[in-house]
Design an enzyme around this catalytic site. Structure first.
Site, mmCIF file in Angstrom:
data_model
loop_
_atom_site.group_PDB
_atom_site.id
_atom_site.type_symbol
_atom_site.label_atom_id
_atom_site.label_comp_id
_atom_site.label_asym_id
_atom_site.label_seq_id
_atom_site.Cartn_x
_atom_site.Cartn_y
_atom_site.Cartn_z
ATOM 1 N N HIS A 65 0.848 -1.204 0.000
ATOM 2 C CA HIS A 65 0.000 0.000 0.000
ATOM 3 C C HIS A 65 0.885 1.256 0.000
ATOM 4 O O HIS A 65 1.676 1.452 0.922
ATOM 5 C CB HIS A 65 -0.866 -0.030 1.260
ATOM 6 C CG HIS A 65 -1.908 1.034 1.319
ATOM 7 N ND1 HIS A 65 -2.296 1.607 2.507
ATOM 8 C CD2 HIS A 65 -2.660 1.615 0.353
ATOM 9 C CE1 HIS A 65 -3.249 2.486 2.273
ATOM 10 N NE2 HIS A 65 -3.484 2.526 0.979
ATOM 11 N N ARG A 66 0.755 2.060 -1.031
ATOM 12 C CA ARG A 66 1.592 3.271 -1.210
ATOM 13 C C ARG A 66 3.083 2.892 -1.135
ATOM 14 O O ARG A 66 3.900 3.660 -0.631
ATOM 15 C CB ARG A 66 1.263 4.345 -0.184
ATOM 16 C CG ARG A 66 -0.220 4.687 -0.100
ATOM 17 C CD ARG A 66 -0.505 5.813 0.887
ATOM 18 N NE ARG A 66 -1.900 5.799 1.296
ATOM 19 C CZ ARG A 66 -2.427 6.516 2.265
ATOM 20 N NH1 ARG A 66 -1.655 7.351 2.930
ATOM 21 N NH2 ARG A 66 -3.704 6.427 2.580
ATOM 22 N N GLU A 92 0.564 -0.630 -4.740
ATOM 23 C CA GLU A 92 -0.539 0.305 -4.982
ATOM 24 C C GLU A 92 0.035 1.696 -4.823
ATOM 25 O O GLU A 92 0.914 1.925 -3.964
ATOM 26 C CB GLU A 92 -1.644 0.064 -3.944
ATOM 27 C CG GLU A 92 -2.900 0.887 -4.149
ATOM 28 C CD GLU A 92 -2.970 2.187 -3.354
ATOM 29 O OE1 GLU A 92 -3.976 2.904 -3.462
ATOM 30 O OE2 GLU A 92 -1.991 2.516 -2.627
ATOM 31 N N ASP A 94 -1.010 6.222 -5.514
ATOM 32 C CA ASP A 94 -2.041 7.224 -5.782
ATOM 33 C C ASP A 94 -1.481 8.237 -6.769
ATOM 34 O O ASP A 94 -0.347 8.702 -6.614
ATOM 35 C CB ASP A 94 -2.407 7.935 -4.482
ATOM 36 C CG ASP A 94 -2.767 6.943 -3.397
ATOM 37 O OD1 ASP A 94 -3.852 6.363 -3.470
ATOM 38 O OD2 ASP A 94 -1.913 6.724 -2.501
ATOM 39 N N HIS A 107 -0.615 11.042 -2.395
ATOM 40 C CA HIS A 107 -1.925 10.642 -1.864
ATOM 41 C C HIS A 107 -2.824 11.828 -1.536
ATOM 42 O O HIS A 107 -3.989 11.874 -1.929
ATOM 43 C CB HIS A 107 -1.752 9.783 -0.613
ATOM 44 C CG HIS A 107 -3.063 9.391 0.000
ATOM 45 N ND1 HIS A 107 -3.697 10.155 0.961
ATOM 46 C CD2 HIS A 107 -3.892 8.342 -0.237
ATOM 47 C CE1 HIS A 107 -4.845 9.589 1.291
ATOM 48 N NE2 HIS A 107 -4.985 8.485 0.581
ATOM 49 N N GLU A 165 -4.112 3.957 -8.451
ATOM 50 C CA GLU A 165 -5.361 4.566 -7.966
ATOM 51 C C GLU A 165 -5.400 6.019 -8.419
ATOM 52 O O GLU A 165 -4.517 6.811 -8.078
ATOM 53 C CB GLU A 165 -5.471 4.491 -6.443
ATOM 54 C CG GLU A 165 -6.793 5.104 -5.992
ATOM 55 C CD GLU A 165 -6.923 5.321 -4.486
ATOM 56 O OE1 GLU A 165 -6.166 4.708 -3.710
ATOM 57 O OE2 GLU A 165 -7.792 6.130 -4.106
ATOM 58 N N LYS A 167 -6.708 9.648 -8.210
ATOM 59 C CA LYS A 167 -7.343 10.546 -7.249
ATOM 60 C C LYS A 167 -8.246 11.538 -7.985
ATOM 61 O O LYS A 167 -8.207 11.646 -9.198
ATOM 62 C CB LYS A 167 -6.284 11.278 -6.429
ATOM 63 C CG LYS A 167 -5.559 10.377 -5.449
ATOM 64 C CD LYS A 167 -6.536 9.748 -4.469
ATOM 65 C CE LYS A 167 -5.860 8.902 -3.413
ATOM 66 N NZ LYS A 167 -6.814 8.101 -2.639
ATOM 67 N N ASP A 288 -0.082 -2.638 4.346
ATOM 68 C CA ASP A 288 0.877 -1.626 4.800
ATOM 69 C C ASP A 288 2.235 -2.262 5.107
ATOM 70 O O ASP A 288 3.276 -1.689 4.822
ATOM 71 C CB ASP A 288 0.356 -0.932 6.070
ATOM 72 C CG ASP A 288 -0.821 -0.004 5.785
ATOM 73 O OD1 ASP A 288 -1.068 0.299 4.603
ATOM 74 O OD2 ASP A 288 -1.483 0.414 6.753
HETATM 75 O O1 G3P Z 1 -6.366 1.708 -3.132
HETATM 76 C C1 G3P Z 1 -6.572 1.343 -1.817
HETATM 77 C C2 G3P Z 1 -6.442 2.499 -0.859
HETATM 78 O O2 G3P Z 1 -5.233 3.152 -1.123
HETATM 79 C C3 G3P Z 1 -7.577 3.479 -0.979
HETATM 80 O O3 G3P Z 1 -7.543 4.514 -0.060
HETATM 81 O O4 G3P Z 1 -6.965 6.721 0.814
HETATM 82 O O5 G3P Z 1 -5.319 4.874 1.013
HETATM 83 O O6 G3P Z 1 -5.784 5.916 -1.189
HETATM 84 P P1 G3P Z 1 -6.344 5.539 0.141
HETATM 85 MG MG MG Z 2 -4.626 4.629 -2.512
#
Ligand code: G3P
Ligand code: MG
Length: 299
Positions: A65-66, A92, A94, A107, A165, A167, A288
């Site tokens: 995640h990120r 993943e 953003d 993000h 992802e 935004k 994470d």
């Molecule tokens: O893509 C999954 C998750 O990243 C979505 O929420 O706010 O962490 O970008 P956020």
């Molecule tokens: Mg995200």
């Protein structure tokens, strides 16, 4: 907050609407299956289907995640390298636009939390963003630039998976989907991709521009009602749903499996939650802490 806004929030956050969410999600998945069946192969192009299946050729997906958010400054090249080093199949991230309309990796709506810059990314061009420090705020890390999306893809090894992802949406980002698709196409299929968003209109635009790319519809328990029940799935016929871990139940997993919709779950906290979700039969985890979950994926 205005009275109208207060009333709107109250209406959308009542207990009855929250308790309806799982039912509405399952209904959305069932309706999506029916629509996909009625549409036949036109629901998803054959190439999108092949690209989707390729994502899971190794079994369930493990995505950082990120990047590797638990141990590196999120959405930086260092964090993406850390995730792969820790055993993720990919990451993943953003993406949004700089002031000169270059897709960048960030993000938040502003630079304030994760960089030494201030204000919105659209207040700066991509070169200025690259000169900022997006790494030193994280304990033990030094300077990392705010990466361009293209730079991030160039740093990915062959066969890695990137969940992009998108935004937004915002009036400042009218060209966001087109510019993101252009970057992805320069690297796909060397790097495998699934594009996700909370906003169905963005995903429809991605599918119109690039029907070969798999798309995933995000939803969240704490989002406004229109973004938390996946009710747009029957209109979109997404390749995947991207629910938060708290929304995943065995019945949702079964419904998605019957509908031929993949489930990629975020943001998984630890290996115990990861093991529970894998036992349910989900298709992918966005975690994470990659290092603690990676042993569950070793075959
Ligand atoms: O893509 C999954 C998750 O990243 C979505 O929420 O706010 O962490 O970008 P956020
Ligand atoms: Mg995200």
């Amino acid at each position: 907050m205005s009275l109208a806004r207060t009333l709107l929030h109250a209406a959308l956050d009542t207990r009855w609407s929250t308790s309806l969410d799982p039912l509405l999600r399952r209904a959305a998945v069932a309706a999506t299956a029916a629509r996909a069946k009625a549409m036949g192969s036109s629901a998803r192009g054959a190439s999108s289907r092949a690209a989707l299946d390729a994502l899971y050729a190794r079994g369930p997906l493990l995505l950082g995640h990120r990047g590797a958010k638990a141990r590196a400054p999120e959405n930086t090249l260092g964090a993406f390298r850390a995730a792969l080093d820790d055993g993720a199949h990919g990451v993943e991230l953003d993406t949004t636009l700089s002031g000169d309309s270059v897709p960048i990796v960030l993000h938040d709506d502003t630079l304030d939390r994760t960089t030494n810059g201030r204000g919105k990314p659209t207040d700066h061009d991509a070169d200025d963003l690259a000169a900022l420090d997006a790494g030193s705020w994280f304990p033990g890390w030094g300077k990392e630039p705010v990466p361009r999306l293209d730079e991030m893809f160039r740093a990915m090894p062959d066969g890695a998976v990137v969940n992009v992802e998108i935004k937004g949406p915002s009036p400042a980002f009218v060209s966001l989907e087109r510019r993101v698709v252009d970057v992805i196409r320069a690297h796909w299929p060397r790097v495998q991709v699934i594009v996700s968003s909370f906003h169905p209109a963005q995903l429809l635009e991605v599918r119109r521009l690039a029907p070969e790319l798999p798309i995933g519809l995000l939803f969240a328990d704490d989002a406004l009602l229109p973004l938390r029940t996946a009710w747009t799935a029957p209109l979109l016929v997404p390749d995947a749903l991207h629910p938060p871990a708290s929304a995943v139940t065995p019945s949702l997993v079964h419904a998605c499996r019957r509908a031929g919709i993949r489930l990629n779950v975020w943001a998984v906290r630890d290996e115990h939650e990861a093991a529970r979700l894998l036992a349910f039969g989900v298709d992918g985890l966005i975690v994470d802490d990659v290092a603690s979950c990676a042993p569950l994926f070793e075959r």
